[in-house]
Design a protein around this motif. Structure first.
Motif, PDB file in Angstrom:
ATOM      1  N   GLY A   1      -4.251  -9.512  13.719  1.00  0.00           N
ATOM      2  CA  GLY A   1      -4.219  -8.121  12.702  1.00  0.00           C
ATOM      3  C   GLY A   1      -2.919  -8.442  11.682  1.00  0.00           C
ATOM      4  O   GLY A   1      -3.336  -8.598  10.547  1.00  0.00           O
ATOM      5  N   TRP A   2      -2.082  -8.391  12.139  1.00  0.00           N
ATOM      6  CA  TRP A   2      -0.698  -8.234  11.219  1.00  0.00           C
ATOM      7  C   TRP A   2      -0.326  -9.397  10.483  1.00  0.00           C
ATOM      8  O   TRP A   2      -0.063  -9.453   9.484  1.00  0.00           O
ATOM      9  N   VAL A   3      -0.683 -10.689  11.158  1.00  0.00           N
ATOM     10  CA  VAL A   3      -0.737 -11.792  10.516  1.00  0.00           C
ATOM     11  C   VAL A   3      -1.450 -12.005   9.233  1.00  0.00           C
ATOM     12  O   VAL A   3      -1.033 -12.586   8.316  1.00  0.00           O
ATOM     13  N   ARG A   4      -2.622 -11.159   9.037  1.00  0.00           N
ATOM     14  CA  ARG A   4      -3.513 -11.435   8.000  1.00  0.00           C
ATOM     15  C   ARG A   4      -2.935  -9.995   7.052  1.00  0.00           C
ATOM     16  O   ARG A   4      -2.857 -10.509   5.512  1.00  0.00           O
ATOM     17  N   VAL A   5      -2.530  -8.900   7.616  1.00  0.00           N
ATOM     18  CA  VAL A   5      -2.470  -7.777   6.748  1.00  0.00           C
ATOM     19  C   VAL A   5      -0.962  -8.006   5.904  1.00  0.00           C
ATOM     20  O   VAL A   5      -1.095  -7.502   4.918  1.00  0.00           O
ATOM     21  N   ARG A   6      -0.055  -8.671   6.823  1.00  0.00           N
ATOM     22  CA  ARG A   6       1.155  -8.669   6.099  1.00  0.00           C
ATOM     23  C   ARG A   6       1.035  -9.593   4.797  1.00  0.00           C
ATOM     24  O   ARG A   6       1.797  -9.452   3.776  1.00  0.00           O
ATOM     25  N   GLN A   7       0.054 -10.612   4.571  1.00  0.00           N
ATOM     26  CA  GLN A   7      -0.155 -11.275   3.458  1.00  0.00           C
ATOM     27  C   GLN A   7      -0.938 -10.708   2.480  1.00  0.00           C
ATOM     28  O   GLN A   7      -1.090 -11.238   1.416  1.00  0.00           O
ATOM     29  N   TRP A   8      -1.776  -9.549   2.651  1.00  0.00           N
ATOM     30  CA  TRP A   8      -2.855  -9.120   1.815  1.00  0.00           C
ATOM     31  C   TRP A   8      -1.912  -8.719   0.566  1.00  0.00           C
ATOM     32  O   TRP A   8      -0.854  -7.971   0.555  1.00  0.00           O
ATOM     33  N   ASN A   9      -2.554  -8.606  -0.693  1.00  0.00           N
ATOM     34  CA  ASN A   9      -1.985  -8.139  -1.751  1.00  0.00           C
ATOM     35  C   ASN A   9      -0.877  -8.811  -2.043  1.00  0.00           C
ATOM     36  O   ASN A   9       0.188  -7.725  -2.585  1.00  0.00           O
ATOM     37  N   ASP A  10      -0.717  -9.722  -2.319  1.00  0.00           N
ATOM     38  CA  ASP A  10       0.647 -10.477  -2.441  1.00  0.00           C
ATOM     39  C   ASP A  10       1.759 -10.384  -1.607  1.00  0.00           C
ATOM     40  O   ASP A  10       2.893  -9.959  -2.093  1.00  0.00           O
ATOM     41  N   GLY A  11       1.522  -9.873  -0.372  1.00  0.00           N
ATOM     42  CA  GLY A  11       2.533  -9.414   0.504  1.00  0.00           C
ATOM     43  C   GLY A  11       3.228  -8.269   0.418  1.00  0.00           C
ATOM     44  O   GLY A  11       4.232  -7.929   1.124  1.00  0.00           O
ATOM     45  N   ARG A  12       2.324  -7.198  -0.404  1.00  0.00           N
ATOM     46  CA  ARG A  12       3.022  -5.829  -0.484  1.00  0.00           C
ATOM     47  C   ARG A  12       3.392  -5.081   0.794  1.00  0.00           C
ATOM     48  O   ARG A  12       4.250  -4.604   1.072  1.00  0.00           O
ATOM     49  N   TRP A  13       2.291  -5.516   1.803  1.00  0.00           N
ATOM     50  CA  TRP A  13       2.419  -4.652   3.084  1.00  0.00           C
ATOM     51  C   TRP A  13       3.604  -5.237   4.075  1.00  0.00           C
ATOM     52  O   TRP A  13       4.291  -4.465   4.639  1.00  0.00           O
ATOM     53  N   GLY A  14       3.751  -6.395   3.897  1.00  0.00           N
ATOM     54  CA  GLY A  14       4.938  -6.905   4.593  1.00  0.00           C
ATOM     55  C   GLY A  14       6.360  -6.683   4.058  1.00  0.00           C
ATOM     56  O   GLY A  14       7.422  -6.406   4.606  1.00  0.00           O
ATOM     57  N   LYS A  15       6.224  -6.508   2.867  1.00  0.00           N
ATOM     58  CA  LYS A  15       7.601  -6.153   1.890  1.00  0.00           C
ATOM     59  C   LYS A  15       7.852  -4.616   2.320  1.00  0.00           C
ATOM     60  O   LYS A  15       9.064  -4.154   2.472  1.00  0.00           O
ATOM     61  N   LEU A  16       6.851  -3.592   2.263  1.00  0.00           N
ATOM     62  CA  LEU A  16       6.895  -2.401   2.636  1.00  0.00           C
ATOM     63  C   LEU A  16       7.398  -2.118   4.165  1.00  0.00           C
ATOM     64  O   LEU A  16       8.464  -1.407   4.338  1.00  0.00           O
ATOM     65  N   TRP A  17       6.798  -3.050   5.090  1.00  0.00           N
ATOM     66  CA  TRP A  17       7.428  -2.928   6.519  1.00  0.00           C
ATOM     67  C   TRP A  17       8.739  -3.314   6.468  1.00  0.00           C
ATOM     68  O   TRP A  17       9.614  -2.576   6.979  1.00  0.00           O
ATOM     69  N   GLU A  18       9.150  -4.374   5.830  1.00  0.00           N
ATOM     70  CA  GLU A  18      10.687  -4.936   5.662  1.00  0.00           C
ATOM     71  C   GLU A  18      11.637  -3.943   5.164  1.00  0.00           C
ATOM     72  O   GLU A  18      12.766  -3.682   5.668  1.00  0.00           O
ATOM     73  N   ARG A  19      11.027  -3.231   4.055  1.00  0.00           N
ATOM     74  CA  ARG A  19      12.000  -2.095   3.501  1.00  0.00           C
ATOM     75  C   ARG A  19      12.297  -1.052   4.458  1.00  0.00           C
ATOM     76  O   ARG A  19      13.235  -0.383   4.356  1.00  0.00           O
TER      77      ARG A  19
END
Length: 245
Positions: A219-237
């Motif tokens: 799951g996370w490997v795909r979700v964090r890349q969706w929408n130009d990495g928006r969700w990975g950036k929010l997680w990091e924030r």
């Protein structure tokens, strides 16, 4: 010190999204707290014992007790505040400890509507994937507590899994398109409202943490890349608010 009640897991970190919403707030506001771990079979008796209000009432009038729950003795050690329901807890913490606010002025109603959307609509496609996986992460005693017949089964056929994740991606796409309206001069393109994190962000991030902890590879490997990495950036924030005490 505030006590946050959570369920133990057979993986190193907790994963329950509603409880993570409260933990993120406690960490963000830098409030002293500790986690008290209770298995699902003990939740009702424990919460009754500390005087926690029920989360809801069944049709037959019986109360339902569920997590998260906090006990806050900071202001009144002799009569600590005991609260249930993540939204009620969030509003209490904001009013009682206003530093590092999560509800900017005038945003409470809209944030409540947004969080309701996250809870009731956004996560729905995730449930067939995440509920069986979450069940597997529970200690054996808690797993048995939910067995009325057979354990919930993960989507074992690859085409079924891919179809389920496509439905999840549609919800993420819809949300990303809305949040993009707050980019440019209106925001940083990462958080929900402007440039500072709010309760709305914690509602999303708690779901991201759920995926990251319970379905890291599928799951996370795909979700964090969706929408130009928006969700990975929010997680990091919000990563600095992810400590577990």
């Amino acid at each position: 010190m505030i006590i946050l009640y959570d369920v133990p897991s057979n993986i190193p970190q907790p994963w329950a999204p509603n409880i993570w919403r409260v933990r993120l707030i406690l960490n963000y506001k830098r409030l002293p707290y500790r986690t008290a771990w209770i298995e699902f079979p003990d939740v009702e008796a424990t919460l009754r014992g500390i005087g926690a209000p029920p989360t809801s009432i069944k049709n037959d009038g019986r109360p339902v007790f569920s997590l998260p729950v906090i006990v806050d003795p900071i202001r009144s050690p002799q009569a600590p505040i005991v609260l249930s329901n993540a939204n009620n807890i969030a509003e209490y913490l904001e009013v009682t400890y206003p530093a590092r606010q999560i509800f900017p002025e005038g945003s409470r109603a809209l944030q409540a509507l947004f969080v309701h959307y996250i809870q009731e609509i956004f996560v729905k496609p995730l449930l067939p994937i995440m509920v069986p996986l979450s069940h597997q992460r529970l200690p054996e005693r808690s797993q048995s507590h939910f067995l009325s017949g057979t354990a919930p089964s993960y989507l074992s056929v690859p085409p079924e899994r891919e179809q389920a994740w496509r439905a999840v991606e549609e919800q993420f796409d819809f949300l990303a398109n809305l949040l993009d309206k707050n980019s440019g001069t209106d925001g940083d393109g990462v958080v929900t409202m402007g440039h500072e994190v709010t309760y709305a962000d914690f509602a999303i991030v708690s779901v991201l943490i759920w995926i990251e902890k319970v379905a890291p590879h599928d799951g996370w490997v795909r979700v964090r890349q969706w929408n130009d990495g928006r969700w990975g950036k929010l997680w990091e924030r919000c990563k600095s608010c992810m400590d577990v005490f």
